[in-house]
Each structure stands twice: as C-alpha cells, then as structure tokens.
Design an enzyme around this catalytic site. Sequence first.
Site, mmCIF file in Angstrom:
data_model
loop_
_atom_site.group_PDB
_atom_site.id
_atom_site.type_symbol
_atom_site.label_atom_id
_atom_site.label_comp_id
_atom_site.label_asym_id
_atom_site.label_seq_id
_atom_site.Cartn_x
_atom_site.Cartn_y
_atom_site.Cartn_z
ATOM 1 N N SER A 10 0.814 -1.120 0.080
ATOM 2 C CA SER A 10 -0.054 -0.003 -0.083
ATOM 3 C C SER A 10 0.749 1.192 -0.109
ATOM 4 C CB SER A 10 -0.958 0.034 1.331
ATOM 5 O OG SER A 10 -1.796 -1.058 1.074
ATOM 6 N N MET B 177 -4.350 -7.545 1.874
ATOM 7 C CA MET B 177 -4.370 -6.561 2.850
ATOM 8 C C MET B 177 -3.752 -7.214 3.965
ATOM 9 S SD MET B 177 -7.111 -6.848 1.055
ATOM 10 C CE MET B 177 -8.674 -7.401 2.187
ATOM 11 N N CYS C 228 -4.966 -0.652 8.645
ATOM 12 C CA CYS C 228 -4.348 -1.030 7.468
ATOM 13 C C CYS C 228 -2.783 -1.658 8.057
ATOM 14 C CB CYS C 228 -3.911 0.072 6.599
ATOM 15 S SG CYS C 228 -2.898 -0.412 5.161
#
Length: 396
Positions: free
Chosen positions: A19, A318, A104
């Site tokens: 990310s 993720m 996250c």
Amino acid sequence: MPHTPQIRIPATYMRGGTSKGVFFRLDDLPAAARVAGAARDRLLLRVIGSPDPYGKQIDGMGGATSSTSKTVIVSASARPGHDVDYLFGQVSIDKPFVDWSGNCGNLSSAVGSFAIRAGLVARERIPQDGMAVVRIWQANINKTIVAHVPVTNGEVQETGDFELDGVTFPAAEVQLEFMDPAADEEGGGGSMFPTGNLIDALEVPGLGTIQATMINAGIPTIFVNAEDVGYTGAELQDAINGDVRALAMFETIRAHGAVRMGLIKDTGEAAGRQHTPKVAFVAPALDYTASSGKAVAGKDIDLVVRALSMGKLHHAMMGTAAVAIGTAAAVPGTLVNLAAGGGKPDAVRFGHPSGTLRVGAQAEQVNGEWRVTKAVMSRSARVLMEGWVRVPGDAC
C-alpha cells in the site's frame, strides 16, 4: 473576486507493504484537524483528491485504488509501554467520507520508520546498528503492534534484499507482531468469532445459503469457499473487478455478513462502512500464474486466498486480512483451516493474486473460547517523497 490561497502541511508519502499513503505528524496538522471530526475528514479528502466522480483522484495524492487512497496520523503516545499512537484513515475514492473503522496492516509496516524519522521515538531506544523495536498503539482498533525496524549507522535502513510479492523492488525487511489482534469492541463484545461459530450458514439473497467463517482478528473478515461463489481461488483482478454482477454479489455477502457479525444493524448501513468487514474466498492449494507472470506451484503453498477491499479484488493481500488468514488457519475447523488441510498450523503460506505470503499466528482455547496471542508477518517500507502537501486554505 478573492480566492483562498493554498496552505502547506508537512507530510511524508510512504509505501508500506503493498500500500501507499500520506503520513502526518498529528502536531503538524492545522489546529481544526488535530481532533477527530468533519474538519479532519475534509482535509484528508482534499489531500487525497476525493470524492472524484471520475474515479482517478487526479487532483490529489491518491492513486485511485483502495491500496493507494490512504492516510496516516502519528503522534507520541502517552500510553505506558508504547512509543507512538497510529491512526489510519481509509479515504473513499468516489464518496465524501473517510472510514476510520479499521487498521491497515500494510501501512503498519511504515509507521515505525516514520516515527523514528519524525523524532517520535526516544533516541536511546534506537541502536546505532541493529533492530529498533517500536511499540505502536493502533488507535482505530485499540491494539498493540510491535515493529522491528532495521537501523544502520543510526538511521532507518530501507534498502535490502527482502522481496515481497506485490512490490516490484526488494527492500529491507520489517517484521510486525500484531499482539492479541482479535477485536475487543465490535462483533460480539470481544469474541474472536462473533457469532460463536467457526462456520455459519449465511443466507445471501440471490446466492442462497453458503458456509462462512466470520472472524475478528486483524480486521473483521468474512471467509467463504471459492467454489460456493463460482470461483477456483486462482482468479486475478480482471476476472472480478470488471464483472459488475460479481462485485454486487460480494457486496451482498459483505453486507449480510456484517449484520451477522454485529458490525451494523441492517444491510443499508454497509455502504457507509466500506473498509470493514472484508470478504475473502479460499480454496485448497493449486497451481496458477500470478499477475506478474510468476508461476505459483500448489506444492509450495498451503491454500489460495482472494480478498476484496473497498469493493474491488485486491491486487495482493491486505496486511490485516493476512492476520485474519493466519489466525483462522490456526483454529481447527474454520474454512481457512480446512482449505489449508486441517490440523493446527503455527504458520501458513497462502497464494494471492501477486504471489505468496507467509503469516504465523499463535492461537489457543481458553475456557472454551478461541483467542490469538500474536500474529507475525514480514513486510517492507520506504519513503517515496517528503516535504509538504498543499491544499486550498479552506479545505478544513
């Protein structure tokens, strides 16, 4: 006609895992944005370039995907045993809201190095050479993350030979420990399995009744079998993200699962909570070709997993969902565990669209309830740009 000039705010643009996001020190934000609320949300939306009806975020720092529409706020922690507080904001691309409901895991890997550079970690805790242990309080979910950040000559080391599928270039390895990652406050008052079951029969309009494992670990996640939703588990992004009916099906699964998990009261609330829960589908290990063209051999992995984030199939995995995968795999009888071959593994290597990832978890049963003490995985992180981000002065 008078115009409001732009203001500049100190910021760092960082990659963490698979990310990217814009990182801020809390104290560097405009006064109105230093507290949670509409002013902060307006500022971060403008920084990222949302809402954008074109879906491109051209007028901001976002990259028009769930992996690149992210913001982080870090501050020195007053909490005993912690160095910094870390708050994550998932910015919607096409709607005017910031979702604060979860963490996250990928950007978690960049928080330690950012905190060291920002002067938020006591100098005596940073070795001249070796590993700096940064104790992070994850403020979205009230959990502790321990980051092991490599240091060379007193500075954060970013370059190295650690390769992470989904990231083009190698970098220095950052090991993360997610301590007691099962959620405390949502979905069942702290139970790792909020429905009380390892597998539920989930009624999904248009699909019928399917099996689902719903877990609160790392991030609330709904796991289903790939074959129950018409897939093999080897799919890449194009197979799903271009299929409007498939995306609608997964959103329906997500909405009905969120109700069963106690995260929302009715399915109508799901649209205002895009970040959580996640939906993932699993299958036993098989051979496939990753998005990079790399061949993934079924014999080298334990299972395959595909996960959706913000309404789209993720290009890799993720980090928080990886924690959920490792935790669910460690508990005999979940769909993830069964796809991985059963037993009680301490770690699994799973295949995702960009390649493979290994994640470990320590799970145990206490008074009939499953709990996980720690989940561990490795990522990498580096600074992409630092300086100031500029926004119109009336942004917040």
